[in-house]
Design a protein around this motif. Sequence first.
Motif, PDB file in Angstrom:
ATOM      1  N   GLU A   1       0.816  -1.223   0.000  1.00 30.15           N
ATOM      2  CA  GLU A   1       0.000   0.000   0.000  1.00 30.15           C
ATOM      3  C   GLU A   1       0.845   1.267   0.000  1.00 30.15           C
ATOM      4  O   GLU A   1       0.524   2.230  -0.686  1.00 30.15           O
ATOM      5  N   SER A   2       1.931   1.304   0.755  1.00 29.75           N
ATOM      6  CA  SER A   2       2.754   2.515   0.843  1.00 29.75           C
ATOM      7  C   SER A   2       3.398   2.855  -0.499  1.00 29.75           C
ATOM      8  O   SER A   2       3.404   4.018  -0.912  1.00 29.75           O
ATOM      9  N   GLN A   3       3.944   1.847  -1.181  1.00 32.02           N
ATOM     10  CA  GLN A   3       4.573   2.108  -2.474  1.00 32.02           C
ATOM     11  C   GLN A   3       3.519   2.473  -3.522  1.00 32.02           C
ATOM     12  O   GLN A   3       3.758   3.341  -4.366  1.00 32.02           O
ATOM     13  N   LYS A   4       2.351   1.840  -3.448  1.00 29.06           N
ATOM     14  CA  LYS A   4       1.287   2.200  -4.395  1.00 29.06           C
ATOM     15  C   LYS A   4       0.838   3.640  -4.167  1.00 29.06           C
ATOM     16  O   LYS A   4       0.589   4.365  -5.130  1.00 29.06           O
ATOM     17  N   GLN A   5       0.783   4.077  -2.924  1.00 33.86           N
ATOM     18  CA  GLN A   5       0.431   5.467  -2.639  1.00 33.86           C
ATOM     19  C   GLN A   5       1.481   6.400  -3.233  1.00 33.86           C
ATOM     20  O   GLN A   5       1.152   7.430  -3.813  1.00 33.86           O
ATOM     21  N   TRP A   6       2.752   6.037  -3.099  1.00 32.29           N
ATOM     22  CA  TRP A   6       3.835   6.823  -3.706  1.00 32.29           C
ATOM     23  C   TRP A   6       3.646   6.892  -5.227  1.00 32.29           C
ATOM     24  O   TRP A   6       3.796   7.958  -5.829  1.00 32.29           O
TER      25      TRP A   6
END
Length: 115
Positions: free
Chosen positions: A80-85
């Motif tokens: 989720e964190s990398q997708k948000q980035w």
Amino acid sequence: SNVPTYSAWDDHEYGSNNAERNQSGKENSLKAFKDLWANPGAGTQKLKGTFYTYYWGDVQFIVLDNRWYRWKPEKTQYGESQKQWLYEQLENSDAPFKVIVAGCDVMEAGYGKDL
């Protein structure tokens, strides 16, 4: 040479075959990868990994890390964190052309949450 060469890793640069986020020794793999490749970035100050972005003329290249956050029980290669980035990169980009790069098939069976 005057031609920059950048890289995205996959399982055999990261760890064992089909390695996921629980790969032992992944901190060592990250350090070695960063030492070997002259990529313009690796993660962010808050997020570890090998993902980065750069521009070449009117094109923004967004290179993803499909191993550091990969976890089949959650059906994600990117977390989720990398997708948000990634979403922030796309929303804030003024480049007319964007290329998203990943070290493996983005439509890989079993990882449908990323689509």
